[in-house]
Write a protein that holds these residues in place. Sequence first.
Motif, PDB file in Angstrom:
ATOM      1  N   ASN A  51      -5.377  -5.077  -2.147  1.00  0.00           N
ATOM      2  CA  ASN A  51      -4.584  -4.193  -2.994  1.00  0.00           C
ATOM      3  C   ASN A  51      -3.174  -4.090  -2.426  1.00  0.00           C
ATOM      4  OD1 ASN A  51      -4.744  -2.257  -0.845  1.00  0.00           O
ATOM      5  ND2 ASN A  51      -6.834  -1.767  -1.562  1.00  0.00           N
ATOM      6  N   ARG A  52      -2.410  -3.147  -2.960  1.00  0.00           N
ATOM      7  CA  ARG A  52      -1.012  -3.022  -2.530  1.00  0.00           C
ATOM      8  C   ARG A  52      -0.892  -2.672  -1.047  1.00  0.00           C
ATOM      9  NH1 ARG A  52       1.468   0.567  -7.546  1.00  0.00           N
ATOM     10  NH2 ARG A  52       1.144  -1.002  -9.186  1.00  0.00           N
ATOM     11  N   ARG A  53      -1.885  -1.988  -0.519  1.00  0.00           N
ATOM     12  CA  ARG A  53      -1.819  -1.588   0.890  1.00  0.00           C
ATOM     13  C   ARG A  53      -2.214  -2.717   1.840  1.00  0.00           C
ATOM     14  NH1 ARG A  53      -5.455   3.691   0.622  1.00  0.00           N
ATOM     15  NH2 ARG A  53      -6.583   2.252  -0.758  1.00  0.00           N
ATOM     16  N   GLY A  54      -2.731  -3.811   1.292  1.00  0.00           N
ATOM     17  CA  GLY A  54      -3.088  -4.947   2.131  1.00  0.00           C
ATOM     18  C   GLY A  54      -4.500  -5.434   1.889  1.00  0.00           C
ATOM     19  N   VAL A  55      -5.078  -6.014   2.931  1.00  0.00           N
ATOM     20  CA  VAL A  55      -6.408  -6.616   2.851  1.00  0.00           C
ATOM     21  C   VAL A  55      -7.354  -5.853   3.767  1.00  0.00           C
ATOM     22  CG1 VAL A  55      -7.762  -8.709   3.271  1.00  0.00           C
ATOM     23  CG2 VAL A  55      -5.436  -8.882   2.362  1.00  0.00           C
TER      24      VAL A  55
END
Length: 295
Positions: A51-55
């Motif tokens: 997602n936008r926050r990463g993996v």
Amino acid sequence: MTTFQIEAFITLATTLNYTKASNLLHTTQPNLSKLIISMEQELEAKLIDRNRRGVSLTPAGMAFLKDATKIMKLYDAAVTNVQEIEAGIRGTIKIGFLSTALIHLLPKIVSTFNERYPDINLELYDYAFTPLMSSLLDNKIDVALIPDRELDSISRLEKKFLYADDMCVVLPKNHPLNTVDGVDLSVFAQEPFVMIDPNISDRDYDLVYSICIANGFYPKVNLKVNTLNNLLLMVECGQGISILARHMEHYATDNLDFIGIRGSEKAFKMVCAWRRDQNPCIPSLLEVIDECLAL
């Protein structure tokens, strides 16, 4: 699922970064994404959250990472094991031998080999001549330490010379015909003989017969025995004389003498024999044998 897919998942799961993981795997980000999606479809479980926050790893992904890491360690170990076996630095060599003919050589070979090649297991099997040869030809053993009798006629075999030994008359010390080395065997033409039963070892029986015939007489066989130790015992008990290679003197008591036969010097030859379709570990064994023979 391929090992590369598992490796790709582990790399992504430990970096949690598609760019870094792709670079480490020498592939593209789209290809890495396809690999992960394919794994998830096969496992019917979501492994990666992106997602936008990463993996991040899902609970299923964290569980699979532990098992996948174990799988790759086992796979790497299996590959290494197979490669080392093929290279002859890991494995097993089954060696058949005549213990009576190798008392002075086999311990040196085994101890030197075990020290140098701890990942190659030596399995040792004691045989009489006939079953020893059969076991080699039937693939039950890899190597035979064996007398060199008619081996040249067997095209499947290779051999390495180990040592040669004199053939001797064996008789009690107090025998009236006891003499020094280089005796003419014909002087024993009227003596009774103790011999190995041909049903136990026809080669040993035939060898003694051929030596006697070459010296102008047929042996008068008084007694046939099942083992070489019994043969020595019966000679000591006065049941007759016999003919053996000199190395058998190691097994005799001080009451027996071994007298070298003229014309039979170095007539007994021991070799290391193996099939042409050899175990890849055999060259390592031959290297150690050469070293031990040079001592």
